[in-house]
Design a protein around this motif. Structure first.
Motif, PDB file in Angstrom:
ATOM      1  N   VAL A 111       0.844  -1.198   0.000  1.00 55.90           N
ATOM      2  CA  VAL A 111       0.000   0.000   0.000  1.00 55.90           C
ATOM      3  C   VAL A 111       0.880   1.248   0.000  1.00 55.90           C
ATOM      4  O   VAL A 111       0.616   2.223  -0.725  1.00 55.90           O
ATOM      5  CB  VAL A 111      -0.957   0.002   1.207  1.00 55.90           C
ATOM      6  N   ASP A 112       1.936   1.223   0.804  1.00 59.70           N
ATOM      7  CA  ASP A 112       2.860   2.362   0.843  1.00 59.70           C
ATOM      8  C   ASP A 112       3.497   2.596  -0.524  1.00 59.70           C
ATOM      9  O   ASP A 112       3.670   3.751  -0.951  1.00 59.70           O
ATOM     10  CB  ASP A 112       3.951   2.124   1.891  1.00 59.70           C
ATOM     11  N   ASP A 160     -11.267  -1.960  14.594  1.00 61.87           N
ATOM     12  CA  ASP A 160      -9.975  -1.285  14.491  1.00 61.87           C
ATOM     13  C   ASP A 160      -9.555  -0.984  13.050  1.00 61.87           C
ATOM     14  O   ASP A 160      -8.404  -0.636  12.807  1.00 61.87           O
ATOM     15  CB  ASP A 160      -8.890  -2.136  15.158  1.00 61.87           C
ATOM     16  N   LEU A 161     -10.481  -1.108  12.105  1.00 64.84           N
ATOM     17  CA  LEU A 161     -10.098  -0.866  10.717  1.00 64.84           C
ATOM     18  C   LEU A 161      -9.676   0.582  10.480  1.00 64.84           C
ATOM     19  O   LEU A 161      -8.925   0.861   9.554  1.00 64.84           O
ATOM     20  CB  LEU A 161     -11.239  -1.240   9.773  1.00 64.84           C
ATOM     21  N   TYR A 162     -10.154   1.503  11.314  1.00 68.37           N
ATOM     22  CA  TYR A 162      -9.737   2.897  11.137  1.00 68.37           C
ATOM     23  C   TYR A 162      -8.225   3.037  11.326  1.00 68.37           C
ATOM     24  O   TYR A 162      -7.629   4.029  10.867  1.00 68.37           O
ATOM     25  CB  TYR A 162     -10.483   3.806  12.122  1.00 68.37           C
ATOM     26  N   LYS A 163      -7.602   2.046  11.990  1.00 72.85           N
ATOM     27  CA  LYS A 163      -6.152   2.147  12.232  1.00 72.85           C
ATOM     28  C   LYS A 163      -5.349   2.042  10.934  1.00 72.85           C
ATOM     29  O   LYS A 163      -4.218   2.508  10.866  1.00 72.85           O
ATOM     30  CB  LYS A 163      -5.713   1.091  13.238  1.00 72.85           C
ATOM     31  N   HIS A 164      -5.928   1.435   9.901  1.00 72.26           N
ATOM     32  CA  HIS A 164      -5.265   1.457   8.596  1.00 72.26           C
ATOM     33  C   HIS A 164      -5.277   2.872   8.034  1.00 72.26           C
ATOM     34  O   HIS A 164      -4.310   3.315   7.416  1.00 72.26           O
ATOM     35  CB  HIS A 164      -5.979   0.490   7.638  1.00 72.26           C
ATOM     36  N   ILE A 168      -1.766   5.324   7.484  1.00 75.56           N
ATOM     37  CA  ILE A 168      -1.428   6.078   6.280  1.00 75.56           C
ATOM     38  C   ILE A 168      -1.213   7.552   6.618  1.00 75.56           C
ATOM     39  O   ILE A 168      -0.313   8.204   6.088  1.00 75.56           O
ATOM     40  CB  ILE A 168      -2.523   5.885   5.221  1.00 75.56           C
ATOM     41  N   ILE A 169      -2.037   8.081   7.514  1.00 75.32           N
ATOM     42  CA  ILE A 169      -1.856   9.467   7.948  1.00 75.32           C
ATOM     43  C   ILE A 169      -0.488   9.647   8.597  1.00 75.32           C
ATOM     44  O   ILE A 169       0.250  10.603   8.298  1.00 75.32           O
ATOM     45  CB  ILE A 169      -2.982   9.879   8.922  1.00 75.32           C
ATOM     46  N   GLU A 170      -0.133   8.734   9.480  1.00 78.29           N
ATOM     47  CA  GLU A 170       1.158   8.834  10.181  1.00 78.29           C
ATOM     48  C   GLU A 170       2.338   8.680   9.232  1.00 78.29           C
ATOM     49  O   GLU A 170       3.348   9.386   9.346  1.00 78.29           O
ATOM     50  CB  GLU A 170       1.239   7.760  11.270  1.00 78.29           C
ATOM     51  N   ALA A 171       2.213   7.760   8.264  1.00 79.87           N
ATOM     52  CA  ALA A 171       3.341   7.454   7.385  1.00 79.87           C
ATOM     53  C   ALA A 171       3.496   8.455   6.243  1.00 79.87           C
ATOM     54  O   ALA A 171       4.621   8.748   5.823  1.00 79.87           O
ATOM     55  CB  ALA A 171       3.175   6.037   6.815  1.00 79.87           C
TER      56      ALA A 171
END
Length: 507
Positions: A111-112, A160-164, A168-171
């Motif tokens: 994904v990244d 916990d799907l929002y953690k994906h 992405i926000i963090e990375a």
């Protein structure tokens, strides 16, 4: 240069469509460079719409419209030599992948790579992240059916799907993000705390301010904005969307990108259902369990006047039912089809005509009615007639006894008023009730207001209520098309949100 947009948990692309449809000086302000969706047919819809967006709206090739009219298949179009560059771009933009925690989920490193490639291709540092992590786990109705008030991420990984989204926000640190979810998110709790409070805390941590799109902050402009949870709920019917859809939408702004209060959506007059579906070709319902021809359908409808059903009906309702049966005529395209051409005297709708209408189509795609049992046809005819006379959809206790379903819990529904509106007419002079994915299971909650059509809503009618443009084609079987429409964010609302985000970039 267009501002890059990445859309994850994209569904059929409602959020992305709203952003991609904002123009200035004849050019798109926002460009979707990557969309990710796990469901096969929703992904096909995304890819086909991405092909459309490879062209300026005035230059979309006629072959695209031939697919909408059923004159050409999507595969035939995508195989044409002259469109290979646009097809390659569409397929590169729309990825089919599952974001999750199990073995079927895509590797985050991949994904990244997709994100980095999409953004490097646009040579743009400031971009926008869109998405609505799957919401079934937060749904009030879903929790009620499962008799759960406390959600456990160990038991349901959708929690916990929002953690994906967060990862992405963090990375990758978009300048702005827009995150959508169901209203039930506000009341959902884990074993330790409020899930919504935890999500807000997590989203702020990488250096973002979270804003409501409908309420001003309750504190000083330059402090961390303070809101009550209910401030994040957008009541769509108050903003020009023809349905009572209430959703939580968060606007996140990166600290170094923050220039002040971003602004809020402008309230608009209520839009009734008839304003968005009245111009579509009339249809009758299909007929299940026997040959679906006009003669059989008409005879089945007429039976309501012969079997004593009307003896306990309100007299005004009886008159309307009798008048409807007497004046039944077969629509020019019966129960519809993947494409139904317009009659020669067609006049397009007036509401947001520039948004919905495309004269190059020549009719309505995804406009085929379901097949219904004869007993349900009588219930639909009664319910729509009752609604037209009484100005409200009937409850179970309003139905004649002979029309009550043979379900064991019907009497409980009447006595305790639990699911008492299982046959729900969408009133023509009011916004529709929320279009959800449940519309794919049966049509009982989405009965057309016209008694003479005696049916539930088609995919195109549901799409109109969700404010998808008429040239937005939904791929896959009809059941999947309904699910796609029901799970989407109204593109017209997303377009208004895009205007707010564009002001941030201008500043």
């Amino acid at each position: 240069m267009s501002i890059p947009v990445i859309d994850i948990f994209a569904g059929p692309g409602g959020l992305g469509e709203g952003f991609s449809s904002l123009f200035h000086g004849g050019e798109r302000i926002f460009k979707t460079v990557l969309s990710i969706e796990m469901e096969k047919y929703a992904h096909e819809t995304l890819t086909f719409r991405s092909f459309y967006r490879q062209f300026h709206p005035d230059e979309v090739p006629e072959e695209y419209y031939q697919v909408l009219r059923g004159e050409l298949s999507k595969d035939e179009l995508f195989g044409m030599e002259e469109f290979q560059e646009e097809v390659a771009s569409a397929e590169k933009e729309a990825k089919q992948a599952k974001l999750g925690f199990d073995d079927d989920s895509v590797n985050p490193d991949l994904v990244d790579e997709w994100i980095e490639e999409a953004l490097e291709r646009e040579d743009e540092e400031d971009w926008i992240l869109l998405g609505g992590p799957p919401c079934q786990a937060y749904s009030i109705v879903g929790r009620s059916r499962n008799q759960r008030t406390i959600l456990d991420a160990d038991e349901d990984d959708r929690v916990d799907l929002y953690k994906h989204y967060l990862r992405i926000i963090e990375a990758h640190r978009p300048a702005v993000f827009v995150m959508e979810n169901v209203k039930g998110l506000l009341s959902a709790r884990s074993k330790s705390n409020s899930i919504f409070d935890k999500i807000l805390e997590d989203l702020k941590a990488p250096g973002y301010r979270i804003f409501s799109l409908v309420k001003e902050p309750r504190n000083n402009l330059f402090d961390d904005p303070e809101f009550e949870p209910k401030d994040f709920v957008i009541r769509c019917e108050e903003y020009g969307i023809p349905q009572t859809r209430h959703r939580v939408i968060l606007l996140g702004i990166r600290e170094d990108f923050f220039q002040g209060q971003p602004g809020i959506l402008e309230k608009k007059p209520s839009v009734p259902l008839k304003a968005v579906i009245d111009d579509l070709p009339r249809l009758r319902s299909g007929l299940s369990r026997q040959k679906n021809v006009w003669e059989n359908w008409g005879k089945k409808i007429e039976e309501i006047t012969l079997n004593g059903v009307m003896e306990s009906m309100d007299s005004e309702v009886v008159r309307l039912v009798k008048t409807t049966v007497k004046n039944l005529t077969n629509p020019h395209k019966n129960s519809g089809a993947d494409f139904v051409e317009n009659r020669s005297d067609y006049t397009p709708l007036k509401y947001e005509q520039n948004w919905f209408y495309d004269e190059r189509i020549g009719g309505a795609c995804n406009h085929e009615s379901r097949g219904h049992m004869g007993s349900d046809l009588h219930r639909y005819l009664f319910a729509s007639s009752y609604a037209k006379v009484k100005g409200r959809s009937p409850k179970m206790e309003d139905f004649p006894e002979k029309l009550l379903p043979a379900h064991k819990n019907v009497q409980e529904a009447i006595k305790n008023k639990k699911f008492a509106d299982r046959f729900r007419v969408q009133l023509e002079d009011k916004p529709s009730k929320t279009i959800t994915s449940h519309i794919s299971k049966d049509g009982h909650y989405y009965i057309h207001p016209d008694p003479s059509q005696c049916r539930s809503l088609t995919v195109r009618e549901a799409a109109r209520i969700q404010t998808f443009p008429d040239n937005y084609f939904f791929c896959g079987p009809r059941t999947s098309q309904y699910v796609q429409v029901g799970n989407a964010v109204p593109p017209l609302l997303a377009n208004d949100i895009a205007n707010i985000v564009h002001r941030l970039f201008r500043n």
